[in-house]
Design a protein around this motif. Structure first.
Motif, mmCIF file in Angstrom:
data_model
loop_
_atom_site.group_PDB
_atom_site.id
_atom_site.type_symbol
_atom_site.label_atom_id
_atom_site.label_comp_id
_atom_site.label_asym_id
_atom_site.label_seq_id
_atom_site.Cartn_x
_atom_site.Cartn_y
_atom_site.Cartn_z
ATOM 1 N N LYS A 60 0.865 -1.231 -0.098
ATOM 2 C CA LYS A 60 0.040 -0.003 -0.044
ATOM 3 C C LYS A 60 0.804 1.125 -0.133
ATOM 4 N N ASP A 61 0.281 2.519 -0.585
ATOM 5 C CA ASP A 61 1.129 3.543 -0.672
ATOM 6 C C ASP A 61 1.120 4.230 0.919
ATOM 7 N N PHE A 62 2.279 4.664 1.053
ATOM 8 C CA PHE A 62 2.351 5.468 2.671
ATOM 9 C C PHE A 62 1.383 6.477 2.672
ATOM 10 N N THR A 63 0.496 6.470 3.442
ATOM 11 C CA THR A 63 -0.299 7.887 3.974
ATOM 12 C C THR A 63 0.066 8.114 5.299
ATOM 13 N N SER A 64 0.107 7.244 6.167
ATOM 14 C CA SER A 64 0.327 7.590 7.633
ATOM 15 C C SER A 64 0.614 6.455 8.057
ATOM 16 N N THR A 65 1.419 6.591 9.426
ATOM 17 C CA THR A 65 2.135 5.392 10.205
ATOM 18 C C THR A 65 2.424 6.003 11.677
ATOM 19 N N PHE A 66 2.490 5.023 12.584
ATOM 20 C CA PHE A 66 3.008 5.519 13.829
ATOM 21 C C PHE A 66 4.125 4.858 14.417
ATOM 22 N N ILE A 67 4.900 5.886 14.851
ATOM 23 C CA ILE A 67 6.425 5.332 15.317
ATOM 24 C C ILE A 67 6.387 5.715 16.798
ATOM 25 N N PHE A 68 7.264 4.818 17.452
ATOM 26 C CA PHE A 68 7.579 5.199 19.035
ATOM 27 C C PHE A 68 8.989 5.489 19.155
ATOM 28 N N GLY A 69 9.534 6.530 20.003
ATOM 29 C CA GLY A 69 11.110 6.756 20.228
ATOM 30 C C GLY A 69 11.323 6.440 21.728
ATOM 31 N N SER A 70 12.670 6.147 21.690
ATOM 32 C CA SER A 70 13.155 5.872 22.959
ATOM 33 C C SER A 70 14.481 6.177 23.285
ATOM 34 N N TYR A 71 15.092 6.460 24.662
ATOM 35 C CA TYR A 71 16.441 6.994 24.965
ATOM 36 C C TYR A 71 16.759 6.607 26.348
ATOM 37 N N ASN A 72 17.771 5.948 26.472
ATOM 38 C CA ASN A 72 18.450 5.545 28.021
ATOM 39 C C ASN A 72 17.255 5.023 28.637
ATOM 40 N N GLY A 73 16.429 3.788 27.872
ATOM 41 C CA GLY A 73 15.582 2.614 28.592
ATOM 42 C C GLY A 73 14.427 3.259 28.743
ATOM 43 N N LYS A 74 14.004 4.472 27.996
ATOM 44 C CA LYS A 74 12.808 4.695 28.383
ATOM 45 C C LYS A 74 11.969 5.318 27.096
ATOM 46 N N VAL A 75 10.823 5.140 26.845
ATOM 47 C CA VAL A 75 10.062 5.694 25.746
ATOM 48 C C VAL A 75 9.945 7.038 25.975
ATOM 49 N N ILE A 76 10.311 8.132 24.867
ATOM 50 C CA ILE A 76 10.426 9.543 24.947
ATOM 51 C C ILE A 76 9.591 10.262 24.133
ATOM 52 N N PHE A 77 8.880 9.553 23.121
ATOM 53 C CA PHE A 77 7.862 10.270 22.156
ATOM 54 C C PHE A 77 7.060 9.276 21.481
ATOM 55 N N TRP A 78 6.015 9.807 20.932
ATOM 56 C CA TRP A 78 4.659 9.044 20.277
ATOM 57 C C TRP A 78 4.622 9.778 18.984
ATOM 58 N N GLU A 79 4.696 9.015 17.729
ATOM 59 C CA GLU A 79 4.844 9.920 16.557
ATOM 60 C C GLU A 79 3.777 9.503 15.571
ATOM 61 N N PRO A 80 2.867 10.255 15.198
ATOM 62 C CA PRO A 80 2.020 10.108 13.784
ATOM 63 C C PRO A 80 2.946 10.488 12.842
ATOM 64 N N MET A 81 3.413 10.042 11.707
ATOM 65 C CA MET A 81 4.065 10.302 10.598
ATOM 66 C C MET A 81 3.003 10.187 9.362
ATOM 67 N N ILE A 82 2.752 11.405 8.601
ATOM 68 C CA ILE A 82 1.751 11.478 7.622
ATOM 69 C C ILE A 82 2.280 12.460 6.489
ATOM 70 N N THR A 83 1.824 12.030 5.207
ATOM 71 C CA THR A 83 2.253 12.549 4.079
ATOM 72 C C THR A 83 1.215 13.881 3.962
ATOM 73 N N LYS A 84 2.031 14.805 3.053
ATOM 74 C CA LYS A 84 1.369 15.957 2.831
ATOM 75 C C LYS A 84 0.292 15.617 1.981
ATOM 76 N N ALA A 85 0.619 14.937 0.999
ATOM 77 C CA ALA A 85 -0.600 14.376 -0.223
ATOM 78 C C ALA A 85 -1.735 13.691 0.646
ATOM 79 N N TYR A 86 -1.599 13.156 1.654
ATOM 80 C CA TYR A 86 -2.749 12.583 2.387
ATOM 81 C C TYR A 86 -3.541 13.420 3.141
ATOM 82 N N LEU A 87 -2.836 14.297 3.816
ATOM 83 C CA LEU A 87 -3.395 15.615 4.516
ATOM 84 C C LEU A 87 -4.563 16.391 3.550
ATOM 85 N N GLU A 88 -3.798 16.429 2.236
ATOM 86 C CA GLU A 88 -4.459 17.353 1.158
ATOM 87 C C GLU A 88 -5.646 16.718 0.687
#
Length: 289
Positions: A209-237
């Protein structure tokens, strides 16, 4: 707005992730789910907001030819029910259209949250605009936004160098259950100011499937430090109005109200795009035995 410097590690780690996802696809076969709205599984039309909820605005920053603002929504009892970013329609225009090789590859727009967000685990929001996307080719090499909901302060982020000994902290696992089941650490995903990245190889963009949006998590020093929706400009439009359930961790780094879904909406009357983490539930850190 601040501009970040290029990091070849992100290119390498996303290429590695694509290979890993392909191997999973070969081993287990395609992910079968009811899909619509650009290939997302379990997508529903966004539910209306309760009339009893109150929205508190955060910081407003210039964004393209328009603005972006952070906000938090509270229930009648004062508990957070959603947190997000709203972009004016003009924000889609006037964005940096190119990059300077060896210098700048994405723009970052940072917004503080209102004081009323103190019961959330999130400290601030940083939106990264990637005008050419990034590797792997054929997956994420399209213009898109990264909406980072950070759980640490900007000062703490500035200490993440992702260089030398700090790489070990970027690679340190947050432990069993801290990221959703099925998510994998993307090798060589260490980024200054971000840490390491965790992605879902079952996401639709790795399964034809074409990438439209997805969800990422980030970690540092043994802890989750961010939650991240990643979304294309084309999909928003395309002006979507969708809510997607989140794969959730079993363990949480701190007490607070955490989202169980995220939404992407367009308001035709106000001519605004909104990206929100929603349907908050109170989560508490489990006491050690």
């Amino acid at each position: 707005m601040s501009l970040s410097t290029p990091h070849q590690s992100r290119v390498r780690r996303l290429g590695t992730l694509a290979v890993g996802a392909a191997l999973l696809f070969i081993q287990y076969g395609p992910v079968v789910a009811q899909t619509n709205h650009g290939g997302h599984a379990n997508v529903s039309v966004a539910a209306p907001v309760s009339n009893n909820d109150k929205t508190i605005l955060g910081e407003v920053v210039p964004f393209g030819n328009g603005t972006a603002r952070s906000w938090v929504r509270l229930s009648q009892q004062g508990n957070p029910t959603a947190v997000g970013v709203t972009l004016t329609e003009a924000a889609m225009q006037g964005l940096p259209a190119d990059i300077t090789p060896g210098m700048v590859w994405m723009a970052e727009y940072i917004m503080t949250l209102p004081d009323e967000a103190r019961m959330l685990p999130f400290n601030h929001i940083a939106v990264n605009w990637n005008p050419r996307g990034h590797m792997p080719s054929g997956v994420y090499n399209v213009p898109h936004f990264d909406f980072h909901f950070y759980m640490i302060s900007r000062d703490e982020r500035n200490k993440i160098t992702a260089r030398g000994d700090d790489l070990l902290k970027c690679r340190q696992s947050p432990g069993a259950g801290a990221v959703p089941e099925g998510y994998i650490f993307a090798p060589e995903s260490e980024e200054p100011g971000m840490g390491g990245h965790w992605a879902d190889p079952g996401s639709h963009e790795f399964h034809g499937k074409d990438f439209t949006s997805t969800f990422i998590f980030g970690s540092y020093n043994g802890k989750v430090i961010f939650w991240e929706p990643m979304i294309t400009k084309a999909y928003l439009e395309t002006k979507p109005n969708v809510t997607m359930p989140l794969k959730l961790p079993a363990q949480y780094a701190k007490d607070g109200y955490y989202p169980t879904s995220y939404s992407i909406r367009y308001d035709a009357k106000r001519r605004e795009y909104t990206i929100a983490l929603e349907e908050m539930k109170l989560r508490q850190v489990l006491a050690s035995k």
